[in-house]
Design an enzyme around this catalytic site. Structure first.
Site, short mmCIF file in Angstrom:
data_model
loop_
_atom_site.label_atom_id
_atom_site.label_comp_id
_atom_site.label_asym_id
_atom_site.label_seq_id
_atom_site.Cartn_x
_atom_site.Cartn_y
_atom_site.Cartn_z
N GLU A 160 0.79 -1.24 0.00
CA GLU A 160 0.00 0.00 0.00
C GLU A 160 0.82 1.29 0.00
O GLU A 160 0.66 2.14 0.88
CB GLU A 160 -0.97 -0.01 1.19
N GLU A 265 -5.94 -10.81 -1.56
CA GLU A 265 -6.75 -10.66 -0.33
C GLU A 265 -8.22 -10.61 -0.71
O GLU A 265 -8.94 -9.67 -0.39
CB GLU A 265 -6.34 -9.38 0.43
#
Ligand code: GLA
Length: 374
Positions: A160, A265
């Site tokens: 991220e 994910e």
């Protein structure tokens, strides 16, 4: 109830298609469906891996061939203080993964969140110098990656780093080192285990700004001769996002750089997406909005959810030449982080298996197709 109706429908479909096996026999497993295409992974928490609950073990071993730790390898757990690592949970997780002969993913080395509070600051709370932060990153990455050398097949090296609009996330790592912190992280990870695969992982990868910046970042790493094997598209989805064609555009964009693509994910909230920026306080009304189906999912939403999940899974199959792994972020609905975010104690239905450990209808459909194709 719903499952038994579905099972009857599947039986009818099967009889009419001339399949002679019973419904139970025809139930296949996910990893066989994806065999030769991509790995099927699941994120597990330490309660699941430690308890050796037979039901959990059977479900994991039946359907999955790859695992990732949901939390225990994150910085705040594994390296809580500057001079103290705590490998207790991570060691147990890796033992579980290796004993069950799972392809194992390490998650994650450098991330602004769930970061131990000491990592980027001095005792007064001021940012450390670039030199010190590099030393800390090197020590952290070398220590963890070396410990699990040969046991972890690939690492989420940086998680991220990019905003949806394509700007760098203004994390402490960025503030102190600039975007070069990403290069350092990949370099240190490769030094510690030259055989491990290295990944960049992020959410909202369907957004064009993040997509373009990720492509630019991969090309930059490649131009410097640094190893990057794959991009992880987290795949936290909702009933109305992302748009499947935007997601597909990103798969193509990442694959065009020569790296593999991974869905790392995967989950899909079945609850309405709310604009959290709105001026709503934590009233009972608000809680109702956030937790609209505390008993069961209405059929109309269930159907929509399964339809979307099926479409995404088919997309992954279509791109199996570039997608090397699809990992669900959790095993069964009752264990998902989505039950506690953005409000604690709500009931969501985001995973591939329900609260009774049964595969969701879209998976049963895959099994059914498998039977017909055999
Ligand atoms: C991000 C992280 C995961 C997890 C989820 C939410 O996607 O990469 O480790 O924390 O948020 O649980």
């Amino acid at each position: 109830m719903k499952n038994s109706i579905l099972t009857s429908l599947l039986t009818l479909a099967c009889i009419s298609s001339g399949c002679s096996q019973s419904v139970e026999e025809r139930r296949s497993n996910l990893k066989d469906i994806a065999d030769g295409k991509f790995l099927i992974g699941v994120a597990l928490n330490t309660t699941q891996t430690d308890a050796k609950d037979e039901k959990i073990m059977n479900l994991v071993n039946k359907h999955f061939n790859s695992v990732v730790a949901e939390n225990c390898m994150k910085c705040e757990v594994i390296h809580p203080e500057k001079d103290r690592y705590d490998f207790t949970l991570a060691d147990e997780f890796i033992k579980f993964a290796n004993e069950n002969q799972m392809h194992t993913v390490g998650h994650c080395l450098i991330w602004h969140s769930q970061l131990a509070p000491w990592f980027c600051v001095d005792e007064e709370g001021n940012n450390v110098s670039a030199y010190i932060l590099k030393q800390r990153m090197k020590d952290h990455i070398h220590t963890i990656v070396s410990r699990y050398k040969g046991k972890v097949h690939g690492w989420d090296v940086v998680n991220e780093a990019i905003e949806g609009n394509g700007e760098w996330r203004k994390s402490k790592f960025y503030e102190i080192l600039g975007p070069e912190y990403i290069e350092y992280a990949f370099r240190y990870a490769h030094e510690a285990d030259p055989d491990a695969e290295l990944y960049y992982n992020d959410y909202g990868m369907n957004e064009s700004g993040r997509r373009d910046k990720t492509v630019e970042m991969i090309k930059n790493l490649q131009s410097k001769g640094l190893r990057i094997d794959a991009v992880g598209m987290q795949g936290h989805m909702g009933i109305d996002y992302p748009n499947i064609s935007d997601f597909e555009t990103s798969i193509n964009a990442f694959a065009s750089t020569g790296v593999k693509v991974m869905i790392t994910e995967w989950d899909m909230s079945a609850l309405p997406t709310l604009n959290m920026g709105a001026n709503i306080s934590e009233t009972v009304e608000f809680e109702k909005l956030l937790n609209p189906y505390p008993v069961a999912l209405p059929d109309s939403i269930d159907i929509l959810w399964n339809q979307r999940m099926g479409e995404f899974f088919n997309l992954f199959l279509t791109y199996s030449d570039v997608i090397s792994r699809v990992t669900a972020w959790g095993l069964t609905d009752d264990n998902s982080w989505k039950n506690n975010w953005p409000m604690k104690g709500r009931k969501d239905y985001p995973l591939l298996f329900d609260r009774d450990y049964e595969p969701k209808p879209f998976i049963q459909n895959l099994f059914e197709k498998e039977c017909i194709n055999k």
